[in-house]
Scaffold this motif. Sequence first.
Motif, short mmCIF file in Angstrom:
data_model
loop_
_atom_site.label_atom_id
_atom_site.label_comp_id
_atom_site.label_asym_id
_atom_site.label_seq_id
_atom_site.Cartn_x
_atom_site.Cartn_y
_atom_site.Cartn_z
N TYR A 54 0.83 -1.21 0.00
CA TYR A 54 0.00 0.00 0.00
C TYR A 54 0.87 1.26 0.00
CZ TYR A 54 -4.25 -2.68 0.99
OH TYR A 54 -5.32 -3.53 0.91
N LEU A 55 1.93 1.26 0.83
CA LEU A 55 2.81 2.43 0.87
C LEU A 55 3.46 2.68 -0.49
CD1 LEU A 55 4.55 1.80 4.31
CD2 LEU A 55 2.96 3.64 3.79
N GLY A 56 3.95 1.60 -1.10
CA GLY A 56 4.58 1.74 -2.41
C GLY A 56 3.61 2.20 -3.48
N ALA A 57 2.38 1.68 -3.44
CA ALA A 57 1.37 2.11 -4.42
C ALA A 57 1.04 3.58 -4.24
CB ALA A 57 0.10 1.26 -4.26
N GLY A 58 0.91 4.02 -2.98
CA GLY A 58 0.63 5.43 -2.74
C GLY A 58 1.75 6.33 -3.21
N ALA A 59 2.99 5.91 -2.95
CA ALA A 59 4.13 6.72 -3.40
C ALA A 59 4.18 6.80 -4.92
CB ALA A 59 5.43 6.11 -2.85
N LEU A 60 3.81 5.69 -5.59
CA LEU A 60 3.89 5.65 -7.05
C LEU A 60 2.87 6.60 -7.70
CD1 LEU A 60 5.16 4.29 -9.54
CD2 LEU A 60 3.32 2.57 -9.40
N ILE A 61 1.64 6.61 -7.16
CA ILE A 61 0.60 7.43 -7.78
C ILE A 61 0.54 8.83 -7.20
CG2 ILE A 61 -0.80 5.39 -8.26
CD1 ILE A 61 -2.55 6.09 -5.92
N ASN A 71 -5.97 15.27 -5.15
CA ASN A 71 -6.53 15.70 -3.87
C ASN A 71 -6.19 14.69 -2.79
OD1 ASN A 71 -7.91 17.14 -1.99
ND2 ASN A 71 -9.93 16.89 -2.90
N SER A 72 -4.91 14.47 -2.58
CA SER A 72 -4.48 13.46 -1.61
C SER A 72 -4.83 13.84 -0.19
CB SER A 72 -2.97 13.23 -1.74
OG SER A 72 -2.27 14.45 -1.52
N GLU A 73 -4.94 15.16 0.11
CA GLU A 73 -5.27 15.59 1.47
C GLU A 73 -6.67 15.14 1.86
OE1 GLU A 73 -5.55 19.70 4.12
OE2 GLU A 73 -4.74 19.73 2.07
N GLU A 74 -7.65 15.29 0.95
CA GLU A 74 -9.01 14.86 1.25
C GLU A 74 -9.09 13.35 1.40
OE1 GLU A 74 -13.47 15.12 -0.76
OE2 GLU A 74 -11.91 16.54 -1.33
N ILE A 75 -8.36 12.63 0.56
CA ILE A 75 -8.32 11.17 0.68
C ILE A 75 -7.72 10.77 2.02
CG2 ILE A 75 -7.25 9.09 -0.27
CD1 ILE A 75 -7.53 10.37 -3.03
N GLY A 76 -6.72 11.54 2.47
CA GLY A 76 -6.12 11.26 3.78
C GLY A 76 -7.12 11.40 4.91
N HIS A 77 -8.01 12.40 4.83
CA HIS A 77 -9.03 12.59 5.87
C HIS A 77 -9.98 11.39 5.91
CE1 HIS A 77 -7.53 16.44 6.83
NE2 HIS A 77 -8.03 17.10 5.79
N ILE A 78 -10.40 10.93 4.73
CA ILE A 78 -11.30 9.77 4.69
C ILE A 78 -10.61 8.52 5.22
CG2 ILE A 78 -12.65 8.28 3.16
CD1 ILE A 78 -12.99 10.67 1.30
N PHE A 296 -5.53 4.28 4.08
CA PHE A 296 -4.70 5.14 4.93
C PHE A 296 -3.23 4.99 4.56
CE2 PHE A 296 -1.91 5.28 8.66
CZ PHE A 296 -2.04 6.62 8.99
N PHE A 297 -2.75 3.76 4.43
CA PHE A 297 -1.35 3.56 4.08
C PHE A 297 -1.03 4.13 2.69
CE2 PHE A 297 -1.55 -0.12 7.18
CZ PHE A 297 -0.79 0.54 8.13
N MET A 298 -1.99 4.03 1.78
CA MET A 298 -1.76 4.62 0.46
C MET A 298 -1.68 6.14 0.56
SD MET A 298 -4.11 2.26 -2.07
CE MET A 298 -3.46 3.01 -3.55
N SER A 299 -2.52 6.74 1.40
CA SER A 299 -2.46 8.20 1.56
C SER A 299 -1.14 8.62 2.18
CB SER A 299 -3.63 8.69 2.41
OG SER A 299 -3.50 8.27 3.76
N VAL A 300 -0.60 7.79 3.10
CA VAL A 300 0.72 8.08 3.68
C VAL A 300 1.79 8.01 2.60
CG1 VAL A 300 2.49 7.25 5.26
CG2 VAL A 300 0.12 7.35 6.00
#
Length: 614
Positions: A54-61, A71-78, A296-300
């Motif tokens: 998940y962390l790697g996928a989030g960093a990639l996209i 809009n990664s900030e809004e996704i982080g809130h969810i 959550f891990f993807m947003s991180v």
Amino acid sequence: MRSHPCHACDNPQVPTEPPVESSSFMQYALVLLLAAVIAVPLAKRSRLGAVLGYLGAGALIGPSVLNLIGNSEEIGHISELGVILMLFVIGLELSPQRLWVMRRQVFGYGSVQLVASALGIGTICILLGLGWKVALVVGLGLALSSTAIGLQILAERKELQSPHGRLGFAILLLQDVAAIPILALVPLLAVTDVADNAVPDGIAVLRVVATIAAVIVGGRLLLRPLFRIAARTQISEVFTASTLLVVLGTAWLVQQAGISMSLGAFLAGVLLADSEYRHEIEARVDPFKGLLLGLFFMSVGMTADIHLVAHEPVLVATILAGLLALKGLILFAVGRLAGENTADSLKLAGVLAQGGEFAFVVFSLATQNKLLDQHLRDVLVVAITLSMALTPVLVVLFERLVPKDAASKPVYDHIDEDDIPRVIIAGFGRFGQIIARVLRANKIRFTAIESSIEQVEASRRFGSQIYYGDPSRSDLLRSTHADKAELFIVATDDPETNIRTARLVRRMYPQLKVFARARNRQHAFRLMDLGVHVVRETFHSSLVMSREALEQLGLPPDVAAQRVDTFREFDEKLLAEQHLFYDDEAAIMQNSREAQRDLDHLFEADIARDRVES
């Protein structure tokens, strides 16, 4: 009445376009799902774990690489809901009995590890010129290890029951508990705009204590009645909605008092840890928790500034090496303090030296409260992510440092997993209760599952280990640790539920022995198709009454017992024969007539022999 012109009707040729926000949402959802579906299986296949996927996928996209999500900030809130649900499930696991059994390992060695790591890291931060508040937050955040990665590696290597596996589990358990006050502490450190050498506001601390006390008292009075009402509806959606209402409602309530929502969710879980609804609640929450926690891990990963590795490699490498070295040394020392040998202490250090997922939450919260600046937070997140990625490598490296002839001590016999039953009983009516009484009398641990809330409440008053839920659901079976049981007894009185449960258990846990209650011969045949051991519910009691009737009619007790045994053996053999063609009614009828003649001849021979002997 005068009508207004309708421009949309006057120009029907103009197509109506979807709102930009709706289109963006669908695009984001597709990108997130596609990234998770590709990256997570690849990470698990590489033995790196789903969290790193998940962390790697989030960093990639994220903006650092492909910038597919705007809009990664809004996704982080969810995605913060995933952390809330994770802490709720952790609370469900922390029953007072479990903590008491492991009190020495959890509160003793676990506390030593956490305090020593936080002090060591915090001291270094102060020496580097950071304020005490920042040093405290960084020290506490980096002292935490990854529960997801640590337990996954121990489970994959079958080392959960080893000495270092037991101690590692206890340390992670203490960290999970300690993460809650750490999350509550971060907003308190930022409640005032006083100087950096000030202490937290005493009124704010009192407000936290009062809110926690109110949640505990209110939860004790209200939670069980709420779930009792939901269970009696027999509607699964109502129970799921009630569970989410409790989790999110408690989180929202404590947030209104200025406390972390995670603390409220954790308290709700602890309050329900000993309830009869625990396994059903865990089964309902698990799908939401897994999905939102992955988000959550993807947003991180999206917020991790990968360019820092290239722009400031020395800083990132220094923090990474310092973290692994310092925590590794402290964990090795804790292992030796706990009486472990060198080999197990090294293994413990390899599994838990990394940073943890709770640190992401702590540092994100600290950044929101202006305790950490964005650059420091980004550097720490990148270092933690790399430390998690290096954990499998550390485990292999430390294992090679262990002498091959180093013998491990046996597992701790005095620590019992009180949630691991030897027997699971599905259905707790008159049939299941008798089995439970026999097991309890022989000191055999069991867990019972019953779908009638009235039966659950009545049995709990007599001290039975029984939980509410539908035993024919796979998620509930997983939450009751059916994979670790030795025997599964299907004692439900409804034939269809009985068969569904037996079929599910045989499919999910083929190694598990299954005994099933059968109402009649046709029911028994369908269960025999599944390869389970069948016990006909009225067969043996009818034989007992038959023997007593023969004695009452004048037969000697030994003769009556022998006649009944002859019938039992004959009928069990007949049942096995008829199973081969039970769906052919004509064949069954013919076989039954032939069997009756054979049985008559068999008893005529016995009667003749008894006359000769007399």
